[in-house]
Design a protein around this motif. Structure first.
Motif, PDB file in Angstrom:
ATOM      1  N   ILE A   1       0.821  -1.205   0.000  1.00  0.00           N
ATOM      2  CA  ILE A   1       0.000   0.000   0.000  1.00  0.00           C
ATOM      3  C   ILE A   1       0.858   1.260   0.000  1.00  0.00           C
ATOM      4  O   ILE A   1       0.477   2.300  -0.535  1.00  0.00           O
ATOM      5  CB  ILE A   1      -0.926   0.005   1.245  1.00  0.00           C
ATOM      6  N   GLY A   2       2.039   1.146   0.639  1.00  0.00           N
ATOM      7  CA  GLY A   2       2.920   2.300   0.754  1.00  0.00           C
ATOM      8  C   GLY A   2       2.623   3.154   1.966  1.00  0.00           C
ATOM      9  O   GLY A   2       2.616   4.384   1.890  1.00  0.00           O
ATOM     10  N   ILE A   3       2.352   2.506   3.115  1.00  0.00           N
ATOM     11  CA  ILE A   3       2.033   3.248   4.342  1.00  0.00           C
ATOM     12  C   ILE A   3       2.977   2.837   5.466  1.00  0.00           C
ATOM     13  O   ILE A   3       3.609   1.776   5.413  1.00  0.00           O
ATOM     14  CB  ILE A   3       0.573   3.015   4.786  1.00  0.00           C
ATOM     15  N   LYS A   4       3.044   3.687   6.504  1.00  0.00           N
ATOM     16  CA  LYS A   4       3.866   3.413   7.679  1.00  0.00           C
ATOM     17  C   LYS A   4       3.034   3.634   8.946  1.00  0.00           C
ATOM     18  O   LYS A   4       3.200   4.633   9.651  1.00  0.00           O
ATOM     19  CB  LYS A   4       5.093   4.304   7.703  1.00  0.00           C
ATOM     20  N   PRO A   5       2.146   2.700   9.264  1.00  0.00           N
ATOM     21  CA  PRO A   5       1.360   2.830  10.491  1.00  0.00           C
ATOM     22  C   PRO A   5       2.217   2.477  11.704  1.00  0.00           C
ATOM     23  O   PRO A   5       3.374   2.078  11.577  1.00  0.00           O
ATOM     24  CB  PRO A   5       0.237   1.811  10.290  1.00  0.00           C
ATOM     25  N   THR A   6       1.651   2.580  12.891  1.00  0.00           N
ATOM     26  CA  THR A   6       2.358   2.199  14.111  1.00  0.00           C
ATOM     27  C   THR A   6       2.262   0.692  14.302  1.00  0.00           C
ATOM     28  O   THR A   6       1.167   0.133  14.349  1.00  0.00           O
ATOM     29  CB  THR A   6       1.746   2.906  15.333  1.00  0.00           C
ATOM     30  N   LEU A   7       3.409   0.042  14.399  1.00  0.00           N
ATOM     31  CA  LEU A   7       3.453  -1.404  14.602  1.00  0.00           C
ATOM     32  C   LEU A   7       3.552  -1.689  16.096  1.00  0.00           C
ATOM     33  O   LEU A   7       4.483  -1.227  16.761  1.00  0.00           O
ATOM     34  CB  LEU A   7       4.643  -2.012  13.871  1.00  0.00           C
ATOM     35  N   VAL A   8       2.589  -2.442  16.617  1.00  0.00           N
ATOM     36  CA  VAL A   8       2.513  -2.698  18.055  1.00  0.00           C
ATOM     37  C   VAL A   8       2.795  -4.180  18.324  1.00  0.00           C
ATOM     38  O   VAL A   8       2.011  -5.041  17.907  1.00  0.00           O
ATOM     39  CB  VAL A   8       1.124  -2.329  18.623  1.00  0.00           C
ATOM     40  N   PRO A   9       3.907  -4.492  19.006  1.00  0.00           N
ATOM     41  CA  PRO A   9       4.244  -5.901  19.252  1.00  0.00           C
ATOM     42  C   PRO A   9       3.509  -6.481  20.451  1.00  0.00           C
ATOM     43  O   PRO A   9       3.240  -5.793  21.432  1.00  0.00           O
ATOM     44  CB  PRO A   9       5.753  -5.842  19.525  1.00  0.00           C
ATOM     45  N   PHE A  10       3.187  -7.773  20.343  1.00  0.00           N
ATOM     46  CA  PHE A  10       2.600  -8.527  21.437  1.00  0.00           C
ATOM     47  C   PHE A  10       3.367  -9.836  21.582  1.00  0.00           C
ATOM     48  O   PHE A  10       4.250 -10.139  20.774  1.00  0.00           O
ATOM     49  CB  PHE A  10       1.114  -8.814  21.166  1.00  0.00           C
ATOM     50  N   THR A  11       3.042 -10.605  22.590  1.00  0.00           N
ATOM     51  CA  THR A  11       3.750 -11.862  22.831  1.00  0.00           C
ATOM     52  C   THR A  11       3.199 -13.020  22.012  1.00  0.00           C
ATOM     53  O   THR A  11       3.746 -14.120  22.041  1.00  0.00           O
ATOM     54  CB  THR A  11       3.690 -12.232  24.320  1.00  0.00           C
ATOM     55  N   GLY A  12       2.129 -12.797  21.303  1.00  0.00           N
ATOM     56  CA  GLY A  12       1.530 -13.839  20.480  1.00  0.00           C
ATOM     57  C   GLY A  12       0.325 -13.292  19.751  1.00  0.00           C
ATOM     58  O   GLY A  12      -0.093 -12.147  19.981  1.00  0.00           O
TER      59      GLY A  12
END
Length: 328
Positions: free
Chosen positions: A176-187
Motif C-alpha cells: 500500500i505504501g504506508i507506515k502505520p504504528t506497529l505494536v508488538p505482542f507476545t503472540g
C-alpha cells in the motif's frame, strides 16, 4: 597391512554398507522431541501437535512437543539446529523460522537453508487481513483508501519481529505504501484480544488464528492473501480478486531435522508424515482449521527444500526494504 588390519578394514566397510538400512530399521528406539518454536495454543502449536500425533502413531514411539517461544521462533529453531543429528530432536518450523528469519535477525546463529534437513511440508494457511468490527472499510479497496489517508492514526498488532503476523503486516503495508504504528505482542492471541478491545485497528494472521472470531462476527476479514479463497471463509475475496496481488502470503508449516541427520531417518520421518496426511481424520481436522491440503506431489524433503528457497528469494528483498522503511 596385517591380516588383522585387513579384517578390520573389511569389517568397517561392511558396517558402512549395512549401517543405513539398520539405522532406519531400528529408528526410533526412544522418545522423539519435536520443538515448536512458538507459544502453546497458537497456529503453529495446534498444527504441530497434529503432526506429532501422526509421528507417534506411525512410528510407534512417543513424540513430546516442546514449546520454546521467543524472537519470532528463532530461539527454538536455533536449539533444534544445534541438537544432535540423530532424529530424536526435530523442528516444527514455518516460513519465518526456516526461510525468512535472516531478513529480521542478521545475527541469527543458524542458516535456515544449510543447518536443517527438510523432512516435509505439513500444512499451509493463507493469511487474512482482519480489522476491528467497527473499522470504516468493508473491502480491501476501501481499506487501502482509508489507510493511505489515515496511516499515522492506525495501530497494527503483530506477534513480534519475524513472526508470521509481522511478515504479513510488512507485506501489506509495503504494497500500500504506508507506515502505520506497529505494536508488538507476545503472540497472536493477545493481538486479537487487543483488537476486540479496540486498541488495534488491524492485523494479518493465518486463517487458523482468527477463524472463530471472524465466523462469530467479532472481527471482520477483508481479504485472503492468496490466489484462491479459503474454503472455511468462502465469502472473503482474495487479494488478487481485489487488485492487490503483492499481498500474497501463505504460511507454510513443515518438519525439519538438524543438518547431518542420516538420510534413512529423514526418509522414514518423511514417509510417516506423508502417510499421515492421507488419513481422513487428519485431513478433516486440518480442513476444519482452515488449512490448505498438501497434495502428494508437494510432500517430502525436496519439495520443502525448493519451497524454502523460492520463498526466501521472493520475499526477503521485499522484507529487507520494508524493515528499513519501518525502522529508519
Amino acid at each position: 597391512m596385517t591380516r588383522y588390519g585387513v579384517a578390520t578394514a573389511f569389517l568397517l566397510m561392511a558396517c558402512e554398507l549395512s549401517g543405513a538400512p539398520t539405522l532406519a530399521q531400528d529408528y526410533p528406539a526412544r522418545t522423539i522431541t519435536m520443538i515448536v518454536p512458538f507459544a502453546v495454543g497458537g497456529p503453529a502449536d495446534i498444527t504441530g501437535r497434529i503432526v506429532a500425533d501422526i509421528f507417534s502413531r506411525r512410528l510407534g514411539r512417543a513424540v513430546v512437543v516442546e514449546n520454546i517461544n521467543g524472537a519470532g521462533g528463532t530461539i527454538g529453531a536455533l536449539r533444534a539446529a544445534r541438537a544432535t543429528a540423530d532424529g530424536y530432536t526435530i523442528l516444527f518450523g514455518h516460513m519465518s523460522t526456516n526461510a525468512l528469519a535472516p531478513a529480521f535477525y542478521p545475527s541469527l546463529g543458524y542458516d535456515p537453508q544449510k543447518d536443517f534437513e527438510p523432512i516435509g511440508l505439513a500444512a499451509e494457511y493463507s493469511e487474512l487481513l482482519v480489522v476491528r468490527k467497527d473499522f470504516p472499510a468493508r473491502n480491501l479497496g476501501e481499506f487501502v483508501t482509508y489507510a493511505k489517508a489515515n496511516a499515522n492514526k492506525l495501530n497494527v498488532g503483530h506477534a513480534g519481529v519475524g513472526s508470521i503476523s509481522y511478515i504479513g503486516c510488512l507485506l501489506l503495508n509495503a504494497a500500500i505504501g504506508i507506515k502505520p504504528t506497529l505494536v508488538p505482542f507476545t503472540g497472536t492471541a493477545p493481538v486479537l484480544n487487543a483488537m476486540l478491545g479496540g486498541e488495534i485497528d488491524y492485523e494479518c494472521d493465518p486463517v487458523l488464528g482468527t477463524l472463530s472470531q471472524v465466523q462469530a462476527g467479532a472481527v471482520r476479514a477483508l481479504a485472503v492473501a492468496a490466489k484462491k479463497r479459503s474454503p472455511m471463509l468462502p465469502d472473503v475475496p482474495t487479494s488478487y480478486e481485489q487488485g492487490l496481488p503483492e499481498f500474497d502470503c501463505a504460511v507454510m508449516y513443515g518438519v525439519f531435522a538438524p543438518a547431518g541427520t542420516p538420510k534413512p531417518i529423514v526418509e522414514k520421518l518423511a514417509a510417516a508424515l506423508d502417510e499421515g496426511l492421507d488419513e481422513e481424520p487428519v485431513r478433516k481436522r486440518l480442513a476444519e482449521l482452515g488449512a490448505d491440503m498438501i497434495e502428494p506431489n508437494r510432500r517430502g524433503p525436496k519439495p520443502l527444500a525448493d519451497l524454502v528457497k523460492s520463498e526466501a528469494a521472493r520475499l526477503i528483498p521485499i522484507l529487507d526494504a520494508a524493515t528499513r522503511s519501518a525502522n529508519p
